[in-house]
Design an enzyme around this catalytic site. Structure first.
Site, PDB file in Angstrom:
ATOM      1  N   GLY A  15      14.167   5.635  -1.579  1.00 12.37           N
ATOM      2  CA  GLY A  15      13.175   4.717  -1.578  1.00 12.37           C
ATOM      3  C   GLY A  15      12.841   3.810  -2.613  1.00 12.37           C
ATOM      4  N   GLU A 179     -11.273   0.387   4.768  1.00 14.15           N
ATOM      5  CA  GLU A 179     -11.225  -1.069   4.652  1.00 14.15           C
ATOM      6  C   GLU A 179     -10.848  -1.248   6.009  1.00 14.15           C
ATOM      7  OE1 GLU A 179      -9.231  -0.568  -0.045  1.00 14.15           O
ATOM      8  OE2 GLU A 179      -8.294  -0.134   1.805  1.00 14.15           O
TER       9      GLU A 179
END
Ligand SMILES: Cc1cc2nc3c(=O)[nH]c(=O)nc-3n(C[C@H](O)[C@H](O)[C@H](O)COP(=O)(O)OP(=O)(O)OC[C@H]3O[C@@H](n4cnc5c(N)ncnc54)[C@H](O)[C@@H]3O)c2cc1C
Length: 448
Positions: A15, A179
């Protein structure tokens, strides 16, 4: 004369999000070979991904090639691939490259920083109709859905169909949901009016649903109240205490204390809940590690897996002391892990356990309005919160192109009305019509 070749310590980092990136970076100069394995060729600045979905920023402004990040780190190599399994006994990671080519990566130290996925709380079928917003792919897909919805509404003659296209439902009123709701409201009220001849984009309904009793449930109550007030002012319908029980192609069903309601909406987004990816389950099974309710791996104070000092789990995938899944936990945890490995390699004693320094948390509601819960009980909202948000996010963006580009886009989007990034590819536009047509066989789109 006998020659012995020194075998370099192999660190594999799964990752290249915040945790993996900072872990690998802290290993710069260490006597180790660091392999950064990532599922995509880019590192994503996740906190700004919603701005890609709503046409403010381009994908390139929030995504940096992983290779570019490690260009100057001689002991690091970057590989594209998806880690599918870990042989804990043999110390080998199995990965597959795009196209299905499998390969193996032996390690001496493993850092698992694969992040978290979206959770639909056991209703995975909802994902088809209400995708989440986690990756760059998700953002580009959502952008297509949002801007295509207005295009499709313009083509309809039936007022009910127009309204279905112009109803946007966001499930989950955490920072991402808030948002998104604020941004879609601004698209409808500020950006698009004047561009359409048959519909009024400002008539769009933006509905935010959450089962909790307030928006931003992890924030201080006053910040939640400020955010909700601002959302309502923007025209967002906020329903708290609303549990979504069904999602299909044309709408959502939710339960409140007052009963069950169905909302007709063709564009739905899911931003509630996280779940560990399947890799976490496999590592937990192989190591005997405990997991929490979301499947995240419980770690020791030094972020290793119990009984496996060679395996670290960090970032959103780790479960430790109720630490939140936020960027700072991943950044600080990643740095800590990298330094711990470096210390071990240098033969030094183990350092102190990982301690998270809370720097606060913030969410943008609209342009010039954000809420920020800061350490020491400090709180900012409105323009002051927004300016702080701008500064912090800009400072954490990777240097160079991302910073320059995003500043220019923010100026255009926030001072003006325009959204510079609204392109929907023809492939995406065609796929938009498919679910709708199959869901409503009796009602084909009508061209006037
Ligand atoms: C839309 C959104 C908005 C957010 N907003 C904020 C915010 O405003 N503030 C804040 O503090 N936090 C925010 N967060 C949370 C924050 O982004 C995360 O806490 C942080 O990204 C976690 O970092 P990580 O490295 O653990 O995981 P990630 O950043 O998710 O990185 C995981 C990486 O692993 C790769 N990967 C996954 N599985 C595999 C595999 N099997 N093999 C190989 N590679 C793999 C992925 O491609 C990715 O690059 C937001 C998150 C999202 C999704």
């Amino acid at each position: 004369m006998e020659m012995t070749e020194k075998v370099q310590h192999r660190v594999v980092v799964i990752g290249a999000g915040f945790a993996g990136r900072y872990a690998a970076r802290a290993l710069r100069g260490a006597d180790a070979h660091v392999t950064v394995l990532n599922a995509t060729n880019h590192h994503v600045f996740a906190p700004l991904v919603y701005q890609v979905a709503t046409g403010v920023l381009s994908p390139g402004e929030v995504a940096t090639p992983v290779r570019e990040l490690f260009r100057r780190q001689d002991n690091a190599e970057v590989l594209l691939g998806w880690a599918t399994d870990v042989d804990v006994e043999g110390r080998v990671v199995t990965a597959i490259a795009p196209g299905g080519l499998p390969y193996q990566l032996p390690y001496d130290t493993l850092v698992v920083a694969a992040g978290a996925a979206q959770s639909y709380f056991g209703n995975d079928g909802f994902a088809e109709h209400a995708p989440g917003l986690k990756t760059l792919d998700d953002a580009v897909e959502l952008r297509a859905r949002i801007f295509s919805a207005f295009e499709m509404a313009e083509l309809e003659t039936d007022p009910a169909a127009v309204q279905r296209w112009l109803t946007f439902v966001i499930v989950g009123a955490g920072p991402t949901g808030v948002e998104l709701a604020g941004q879609i409201a601004e698209i409808a009220h500020r950006t698009l009016p004047g561009e359409y001849r048959r519909i009024d984009p400002a008539g769009a309904r933006i509905v935010l649903l959450d089962a909790a009793d307030r928006v931003l449930p992890a924030y201080r109550p006053r910040s939640s109240a400020k955010a909700e007030k601002r959302l309502r002012k923007l025209g967002v319908e906020v329903h708290v205490g609303a549990k979504v029980v069904d999602v299909d192609a044309t709408g959502v069903v939710f339960e409140t204390g007052a009963g069950t309601r169905r909302l007709e909406a063709l564009t739905k987004v899911w931003s509630a809940g996280v779940a560990a990816p399947s890799l976490a389950g496999r590592i937990a099974a192989a190591t005997g590690a405990e997991t929490d309710r979301a499947g995240r791996i419980k770690v020791e104070p030094d972020l290793t897996v119990a009984g496996h000092p060679e395996i670290f789990v960090v970032g959103d995938l780790m479960s430790r002391d109720g630490l939140p899944g936020v960027a700072q936990v991943a950044i600080q945890g990643g740095g800590y892990v990298g330094r711990t490995v470096k210390r071990r390699l240098a033969g030094r004693q183990a350092g102190r356990p990982f301690r998270y320094l809370d720097k606060g948390t913030m969410a943008v509601v609209s342009r010039f309005s954000a809420v920020a819960d800061l350490p020491g009980g400090l709180r900012l909202s409105g323009l002051a919160g927004w300016l702080l948000w701008l500064l912090v996010h800009w400072a954490y963006l990777p240097k160079g192109r991302n910073r320059v580009g995003s500043l220019a886009r923010w100026t255009v989007a926030f001072l003006g009305r325009r959204r510079p990034e609204r392109a929907v590819t023809s492939h995406q536009a065609l796929s938009r019509t498919a679910p709708r047509a199959s869901a409503e066989p009796d009602h084909e789109p009508a061209l006037r």
